[in-house]
Scaffold this motif. Structure first.
Motif, PDB file in Angstrom:
ATOM      1  N   UNK A 132       0.715  -1.170   0.175  1.00  0.00           N
ATOM      2  CA  UNK A 132       0.061  -0.047  -0.205  1.00  0.00           C
ATOM      3  C   UNK A 132       1.084   1.286   0.094  1.00  0.00           C
ATOM      4  N   UNK A 133       1.909   1.359   1.024  1.00  0.00           N
ATOM      5  CA  UNK A 133       2.607   2.522   0.720  1.00  0.00           C
ATOM      6  C   UNK A 133       3.567   2.541  -0.520  1.00  0.00           C
ATOM      7  N   UNK A 134       3.983   1.688  -1.199  1.00  0.00           N
ATOM      8  CA  UNK A 134       4.499   2.028  -2.419  1.00  0.00           C
ATOM      9  C   UNK A 134       3.293   2.521  -3.315  1.00  0.00           C
ATOM     10  N   UNK A 135       2.125   1.832  -3.533  1.00  0.00           N
ATOM     11  CA  UNK A 135       1.169   2.300  -4.305  1.00  0.00           C
ATOM     12  C   UNK A 135       0.967   3.969  -4.089  1.00  0.00           C
ATOM     13  N   UNK A 136       0.979   4.296  -2.789  1.00  0.00           N
ATOM     14  CA  UNK A 136       0.508   5.681  -2.576  1.00  0.00           C
ATOM     15  C   UNK A 136       1.522   6.495  -2.905  1.00  0.00           C
ATOM     16  N   UNK A 137       2.817   6.098  -2.702  1.00  0.00           N
ATOM     17  CA  UNK A 137       4.095   7.024  -3.118  1.00  0.00           C
ATOM     18  C   UNK A 137       3.944   7.266  -4.567  1.00  0.00           C
ATOM     19  N   UNK A 138       3.641   6.148  -5.502  1.00  0.00           N
ATOM     20  CA  UNK A 138       3.708   6.098  -7.000  1.00  0.00           C
ATOM     21  C   UNK A 138       2.443   7.225  -7.365  1.00  0.00           C
ATOM     22  N   UNK A 139       1.394   7.139  -6.497  1.00  0.00           N
ATOM     23  CA  UNK A 139       0.014   7.960  -6.721  1.00  0.00           C
ATOM     24  C   UNK A 139       0.378   9.346  -6.496  1.00  0.00           C
TER      25      UNK A 139
ATOM     26  N   UNK B 205      10.014   3.775  -1.347  1.00  0.00           N
ATOM     27  CA  UNK B 205       8.885   4.575  -1.664  1.00  0.00           C
ATOM     28  C   UNK B 205       9.508   5.903  -2.590  1.00  0.00           C
ATOM     29  N   UNK B 206      10.877   6.051  -2.696  1.00  0.00           N
ATOM     30  CA  UNK B 206      11.478   7.075  -3.519  1.00  0.00           C
ATOM     31  C   UNK B 206      11.425   6.434  -4.882  1.00  0.00           C
ATOM     32  N   UNK B 207      11.655   5.199  -5.002  1.00  0.00           N
ATOM     33  CA  UNK B 207      11.217   4.497  -6.409  1.00  0.00           C
ATOM     34  C   UNK B 207       9.883   4.856  -6.823  1.00  0.00           C
ATOM     35  N   UNK B 208       9.077   4.495  -5.759  1.00  0.00           N
ATOM     36  CA  UNK B 208       7.548   4.602  -6.283  1.00  0.00           C
ATOM     37  C   UNK B 208       7.317   6.032  -6.722  1.00  0.00           C
ATOM     38  N   UNK B 209       7.738   6.968  -6.082  1.00  0.00           N
ATOM     39  CA  UNK B 209       7.521   8.408  -6.236  1.00  0.00           C
ATOM     40  C   UNK B 209       7.894   8.664  -7.781  1.00  0.00           C
ATOM     41  N   UNK B 210       9.379   8.350  -7.971  1.00  0.00           N
ATOM     42  CA  UNK B 210      10.061   8.806  -9.153  1.00  0.00           C
ATOM     43  C   UNK B 210       9.291   8.027 -10.432  1.00  0.00           C
TER      44      UNK B 210
END
Length: 260
Positions: free
Chosen positions: A92-99, A119-124
């Motif tokens: 879930x945390x990864x998905x939220x960071x990506x969003x 999470x850094x990768x997901x946001x990028x």
């Protein structure tokens, strides 16, 4: 076995080559075990050595600031996104960071992260796939290797303080996802900078009430309760549960929509 040119075949290449980055330098195998630049700078046990190396180290530190300033000068409106390097893909945390990364781009912000995994990768990833500018500010560490694959514009730093300056100087706000000591460090430094008016109109949004509420309860009951901070300091951060709420708070806190 090698081909006729003597070049090893793919099957002969090492499967887990130890690699570490030291600024622009890539270190492999035994070289990856040498001390970090910050360790040389902060470990004062070898006082005699420092009298000979510190003046030269100042020039290296200066070069990191010059490189960062020169690279990011034309970045435009941006938001720094922090979170754990240990966040797993598919969570879930990864998905939220990506969003978060995707929604910030849709609001005309570039996205800045520490350039690592989790999470850094997901946001990028969210920022890059949305067609925005995905920035990674990497740091020399013994247990992380280079910038993630979704960074479009990356800088590798030796020194934490040079890197941390870039996170604040070129961002209009912070989105902070669940994370560890590094994430806490960035969060409280940002709060201090806003509290002391070193930066103004700088929204700080924490994502994940279940994760952040115990910390904020302690801040209220202990820090505020014992007079270590003021009631006003508690208003420096907003706690939300979704990427949409986080970006809404950022846009409202910046004061107006950024330039397209």
């Amino acid at each position: 076995m090698s081909n006729q040119s003597g070049i090893p075949l793919p099957s002969e290449l090492p499967t887990a080559l130890k690699t570490r980055y030291k600024g622009a330098v890539e270190l492999r195998r035994a070289q990856a075990d040498i001390p970090q630049a910050d360790q040389y700078l902060l470990d004062t046990r070898d006082q005699a050595g420092f009298t000979h190396t510190d003046p030269w180290r100042v020039l290296r530190i200066q070069s990191e600031f010059v490189e960062g300033f020169g690279t990011l000068a034309d970045l435009g409106p941006a938001i720094s996104v922090f979170g754990s390097a240990r966040t797993k893909r598919g969570t879930e945390h990864y998905a939220i960071a990506e969003a978060v990364g995707r929604l910030l781009v849709q609001c005309n912000f570039a996205v800045i992260t520490g350039g690592g995994p989790g999470s850094m990768e997901a946001a990028n990833k969210g920022a890059s796939e949305a067609g925005g500018l995905s920035v990674g500010l990497g740091i020399e560490l013994p247990f992380e290797q280079g910038l993630n694959e979704w960074v479009d514009l990356g800088i590798n730093f030796r020194y934490f303080f040079a890197r941390k300056t870039m996170f604040v100087k070129y961002a209009q706000g912070f989105v902070v996802l669940p994370g560890g000591l590094g994430t806490m460090d960035e969060l409280f430094e940002a709060m201090v900078l806003v509290q002391t008016e070193k930066v103004t109109s700088f929204p700080i949004v924490l994502v994940g009430t279940a994760f952040w509420t115990p910390l904020m309860d302690w801040v209220r009951s202990t820090l505020l309760g014992e007079g270590m901070i003021s009631e006003r300091d508690l208003s420096l951060v907003h706690v939300v549960d979704s990427a949409e709420e986080a970006v809404e708070k950022i846009v409202a806190g910046v004061g107006s929509l950024p330039r397209p």
